[in-house]
Motif scaffolding. Sequence first.
Motif, PDB file in Angstrom:
ATOM      1  N   ASN A  69       2.181 -11.780   1.543  1.00  0.00           N
ATOM      2  CA  ASN A  69       1.315 -10.611   1.403  1.00  0.00           C
ATOM      3  C   ASN A  69      -0.113 -10.946   1.006  1.00  0.00           C
ATOM      4  O   ASN A  69      -0.948 -10.056   0.904  1.00  0.00           O
ATOM      5  CB  ASN A  69       1.901  -9.651   0.365  1.00  0.00           C
ATOM      6  N   LEU A 104       1.548  -1.925  12.712  1.00  0.00           N
ATOM      7  CA  LEU A 104       2.010  -1.863  11.320  1.00  0.00           C
ATOM      8  C   LEU A 104       3.531  -1.919  11.266  1.00  0.00           C
ATOM      9  O   LEU A 104       4.119  -2.694  10.498  1.00  0.00           O
ATOM     10  CB  LEU A 104       1.549  -0.552  10.684  1.00  0.00           C
ATOM     11  N   PHE A 139      11.982   0.756  -4.728  1.00  0.00           N
ATOM     12  CA  PHE A 139      11.393  -0.571  -4.883  1.00  0.00           C
ATOM     13  C   PHE A 139      10.743  -1.051  -3.579  1.00  0.00           C
ATOM     14  O   PHE A 139       9.928  -1.969  -3.586  1.00  0.00           O
ATOM     15  CB  PHE A 139      12.487  -1.544  -5.333  1.00  0.00           C
ATOM     16  N   LEU A 140      11.101  -0.375  -2.501  1.00  0.00           N
ATOM     17  CA  LEU A 140      10.629  -0.766  -1.173  1.00  0.00           C
ATOM     18  C   LEU A 140       9.109  -0.970  -1.081  1.00  0.00           C
ATOM     19  O   LEU A 140       8.650  -2.014  -0.623  1.00  0.00           O
ATOM     20  CB  LEU A 140      11.082   0.304  -0.172  1.00  0.00           C
ATOM     21  N   PRO A 141       8.304   0.008  -1.506  1.00  0.00           N
ATOM     22  CA  PRO A 141       6.850  -0.160  -1.335  1.00  0.00           C
ATOM     23  C   PRO A 141       6.302  -1.368  -2.087  1.00  0.00           C
ATOM     24  O   PRO A 141       5.299  -1.943  -1.658  1.00  0.00           O
ATOM     25  CB  PRO A 141       6.275   1.129  -1.924  1.00  0.00           C
ATOM     26  N   TYR A 142       6.957  -1.758  -3.183  1.00  0.00           N
ATOM     27  CA  TYR A 142       6.447  -2.897  -3.936  1.00  0.00           C
ATOM     28  C   TYR A 142       6.475  -4.168  -3.092  1.00  0.00           C
ATOM     29  O   TYR A 142       5.620  -5.031  -3.224  1.00  0.00           O
ATOM     30  CB  TYR A 142       7.261  -3.092  -5.221  1.00  0.00           C
ATOM     31  N   MET A 143       7.469  -4.253  -2.208  1.00  0.00           N
ATOM     32  CA  MET A 143       7.618  -5.453  -1.394  1.00  0.00           C
ATOM     33  C   MET A 143       6.620  -5.511  -0.247  1.00  0.00           C
ATOM     34  O   MET A 143       6.407  -6.545   0.360  1.00  0.00           O
ATOM     35  CB  MET A 143       9.021  -5.486  -0.783  1.00  0.00           C
ATOM     36  N   LEU A 144       6.074  -4.360   0.052  1.00  0.00           N
ATOM     37  CA  LEU A 144       5.198  -4.254   1.207  1.00  0.00           C
ATOM     38  C   LEU A 144       3.862  -4.918   0.894  1.00  0.00           C
ATOM     39  O   LEU A 144       3.370  -4.818  -0.210  1.00  0.00           O
ATOM     40  CB  LEU A 144       4.985  -2.760   1.445  1.00  0.00           C
ATOM     41  N   GLY A 145       3.268  -5.586   1.874  1.00  0.00           N
ATOM     42  CA  GLY A 145       1.943  -6.147   1.654  1.00  0.00           C
ATOM     43  C   GLY A 145       0.948  -5.045   1.316  1.00  0.00           C
ATOM     44  O   GLY A 145       1.026  -3.954   1.865  1.00  0.00           O
ATOM     45  N   GLU A 146       0.028  -5.359   0.415  1.00  0.00           N
ATOM     46  CA  GLU A 146      -0.982  -4.378   0.019  1.00  0.00           C
ATOM     47  C   GLU A 146      -1.782  -3.882   1.225  1.00  0.00           C
ATOM     48  O   GLU A 146      -2.117  -2.710   1.312  1.00  0.00           O
ATOM     49  CB  GLU A 146      -1.957  -4.985  -0.997  1.00  0.00           C
ATOM     50  N   VAL A 147      -2.080  -4.786   2.138  1.00  0.00           N
ATOM     51  CA  VAL A 147      -2.879  -4.399   3.298  1.00  0.00           C
ATOM     52  C   VAL A 147      -2.124  -3.377   4.147  1.00  0.00           C
ATOM     53  O   VAL A 147      -2.685  -2.370   4.584  1.00  0.00           O
ATOM     54  CB  VAL A 147      -3.229  -5.639   4.141  1.00  0.00           C
ATOM     55  N   ALA A 148      -0.826  -3.621   4.328  1.00  0.00           N
ATOM     56  CA  ALA A 148      -0.020  -2.677   5.103  1.00  0.00           C
ATOM     57  C   ALA A 148       0.040  -1.335   4.383  1.00  0.00           C
ATOM     58  O   ALA A 148      -0.121  -0.278   5.006  1.00  0.00           O
ATOM     59  CB  ALA A 148       1.381  -3.238   5.327  1.00  0.00           C
ATOM     60  N   ILE A 157      -1.260   2.213   5.903  1.00  0.00           N
ATOM     61  CA  ILE A 157      -0.354   3.357   6.048  1.00  0.00           C
ATOM     62  C   ILE A 157      -0.981   4.589   5.401  1.00  0.00           C
ATOM     63  O   ILE A 157      -1.004   5.680   5.976  1.00  0.00           O
ATOM     64  CB  ILE A 157       1.019   3.059   5.407  1.00  0.00           C
ATOM     65  N   TRP A 215       2.680   5.110  -5.645  1.00  0.00           N
ATOM     66  CA  TRP A 215       3.633   4.908  -4.540  1.00  0.00           C
ATOM     67  C   TRP A 215       4.038   3.441  -4.456  1.00  0.00           C
ATOM     68  O   TRP A 215       5.189   3.096  -4.283  1.00  0.00           O
ATOM     69  CB  TRP A 215       2.954   5.350  -3.241  1.00  0.00           C
TER      70      TRP A 215
END
Lengths: 417, 284, 297
Positions: B216, B255, C115-124, C128, C171
């Motif tokens: 990330n 995305l 917990f899902l959003p935490y794993m997501l890259g900040e850029v993604a 979104i 979020w």
Amino acid sequence: MNRWIMAAAFAVLGSSSALADTTVRWLHITSVPEELALLEGAARTYESMNPGVTIETQFLENEAFKAKLTTLLQSPDAPDIFFSWGGGVLTEQAAAGVLRPIEDVVSQQTKDAIGTAGISAFSRDGHLYGIARDVGEVVLWYNKALFEKAGVDAASMSDWDGFVAGIEKFKAAGITPIAIGGKDKWPAHFWWAKMVVRLAGEEAFDKAASGEASFTDAPFVAAAQYLYDLGQIQPFQQGFEAATYNDASGMFGDGNAAMHLMGDWDYTVMKDSSADKKGFPDEDLGILPFPTVPGGLGDPTDTLGGLSGWLFSKNASDEAVKFMEWYNTDVALQQKFAEGAYYIPIAAGAADTMENPFKKQVAENINKAHWHALFFDQALGPDVGGVFNDMSAELAAGTISAEDAAAELQAAAEDAR
Amino acid sequence: MTQKRKLSVVGTRPEISLLQWTTIGLITLFILIPFYSTALGGFKTTGELRVNPFGLPASWDGANFALILGGDTFFLFMWNSLVIALFTVILSVVVSAMAAFALSHIRFFGRTYLTSLFMLGLLFPFATAILPLFITIRDMGLLDNPTAVILPQVAFNLAFSMLLFRSFFQELPIELIEAARMDRCGYLRIFWHIVLPLSLPILTTVGVFAFVTSWNNFLLPLIMLNNDTSFPWPLGIMQFQGQYNTDWPKVLAFLTLTILPALVFFLLAQRYIISGLTGGAVKG
Amino acid sequence: MAAFRRRFGDPKSLAAVAILVTPALVLFVIFVLWPLFNAFLFSFYKWNGYGPLEQLVGVDNYADVVDHRAFPLALRNTVIIAIASLLIQLPLALWVALALYQKAWFVSIFRTIFFLPYMLGEVAAGLIWKFVYDGNYGLLPVVGDALHTDMPFLLADRFWVIPAIILVIVWKYFGFHMMIYIAGLQSIPNEVIEAARLDGVSKWKIMWFVKIPMLRSSIVISVFFAIVGSLQLFDIILPLTGGGPGNASHTLVSFLYYFGILRMKIGFGGAMSVILFVLCVGVTIIYRRLLFARADA
């Protein structure tokens, strides 16, 4: 990644095989698909004419390119050839020693084809650093259909009062008068810069830029005041401060805004950014003379725009320069770009076959101009130009007064010296 | 005792009040709606997006996805990210496990001082050092090279990874190591033959963490990598978004495609991530 | 223990230490300490990164940072975001954790979702939400249509942009704090709660006087992460607003990026780095002081 593997492979194989072949890395910022196809095609043509030369194209999107430019050139892996708007940015790069002077490679024939304006735009301290590609002008695009719908006569907008009155009419008709990409900031700088060209003129601008005079002098503040006042009557689309250039261009291309102050390159971009990729028909498109203002030291024929081209990074090969000489002066090739109306090529004869009426008008404007002012954000260099953009965006949003904006600009100019 | 505790956990139904259920329901919508409309948005047209961002697309037109998957950049970006992440994981795990073992089991002069020095890394983000870091990397001639991202990432991961390793190593039975010492076994051999085999869970946790942060990471590659052929996905997607600015369906499709592998990985590795967070967090 | 002490200074052990610690130390010194020292050094010079470092300007760079038009905004935003994430995110995370720390299959589904959003890259995540907030094509205008009002273009609005960013932060990171609390709650011995329950203590009182006090160390950690996270917020800002409208949504790090890095003003960037460093270390020290003071009392 493939390149790392290739680089590693070359290192292992030794340099003997690498000597025969030259790879020229060429960074461009072209994103319109048809124009890109022409560009790639030219690279393949050159490769077939020059066995042993490989042209490797790299692409960075416009904003990313500007953001990366400072770090890019310091890399040992910097592209050999990259796009440039010239100006103070070029001056700084040349002073930093990250560019390759090319006067020893460039032929007289090329110099003649490019012309004195093109050569001097890319010369610094007796060295030639780049090969000019095109000229461009910032013009006030307008949508005739929307003018008709709102009952605004284009001729009535020739002076500032008429312009403001027209904007009010658009608003009354529920039409967004002006699209602007406020988030990218440089689209806002055109408004202030256009006014400076008109109110201050070449001499005053050069003096302020070189420190002989100040950006807080009356014409600069007055020019800023026009942009501030314009912002106050809210002529821009809703949410313009979060809109990028492409957003604004697409909005205009979709026929959702009456005017867009933008470079002539927007002719193809507005179509490409529109929802249907076609935009509104050409017969509804027009170029409105920028409204005149009373007073002013500038020559009325003065234009604001670009004289752009290609620069060479420190380690660029002779082959890279030779490729660019061919690319920019091959009349048949550049004519294709002119015919596609992507830009107005600078090479002698290349623009002759250009039929697009808008491009022809722009070429004529620039020819007639006593002063073809370079985009101020480029002319003033990265620091001061950046502040010019910041301040323009703030003026448009009404968050800074004209005096304060001029003072900030002057402070940045003093700091940069 | 443990027997009784287990029984009581199994025996009781979770007690969740109505108010909590309501909160949970609302948050679930709040979390999922953006994902949902992103995933569907890739199938819609720009015009459709404006009038119907919530509903199902009029037709399941996969053209955007096909365009992205058919182009060469998407897989290149993912591959670049993967390479950078894997090297970061290997180096982070090896380097910090070694150091953490020495700092927790070998007594030597300056040990506490050295430990606190490393822990200093927990205090500040690498954004604070990014400009001089750029100069350092530039002067080393590493710009545009994946190591320009990998090495600083490993260095900035050290503090957290060592924290995790240390709290794990300290719980290892000390007798085991002392017995080995009595058998004239050197510390390197102890580390390799005794400690590492026992540390598989924490190795995985540290590795997963290093992987996710590297995957990330944005600021570091943004500064260090200029050539689009070496871009990891966060740079790639920003470039894509800049290019197709006005074409939301394309951006949303891109995305969706970049998020998908990350989500699958997360579901598989969830256990380790959570144990890392809680293990490191609660004890640290 | 005696055996250990005798080995203090044993050359063989020292050699092992050298082998084991050196790689980490070298990386740490080159890529963490040296740049940090350089940031401090550069902050007293005017330098564009080329040529020798020779134009000493004293504390001018610090003055330039503090006097910059965007700096007060960046500082204000960072503080607001830190406070908001403490006041909104943490209580919410705790409230949800109190429900979801219990063991049941359907509970773990919600945990995973949150917990899902935490794993997501900040850029993604940033992109979104840029879509969600987009005034033309996003979700917000549709919500506005449904309510028969014009929704503001949140990301173009000087006031709304910060609440909008805070919502994205909640979020993205709320699930992370929830997990920390869940781990804390799960480590509370069940007997303690059972005993209180058998004594007839009400559920609310158990929550207030048993569970939450026993979560102290989790709360300490979560507060620390929330504050330090706010201080280094950048990756979400860039795709979402780029600091705009105007400078209204700059954070300290985005300020550093736009005005220091992009313009290659190394001295200016160095001064900003030092300020950021002092803030981070300062917050940590003050926080520890407060904690120890409370622990003593």
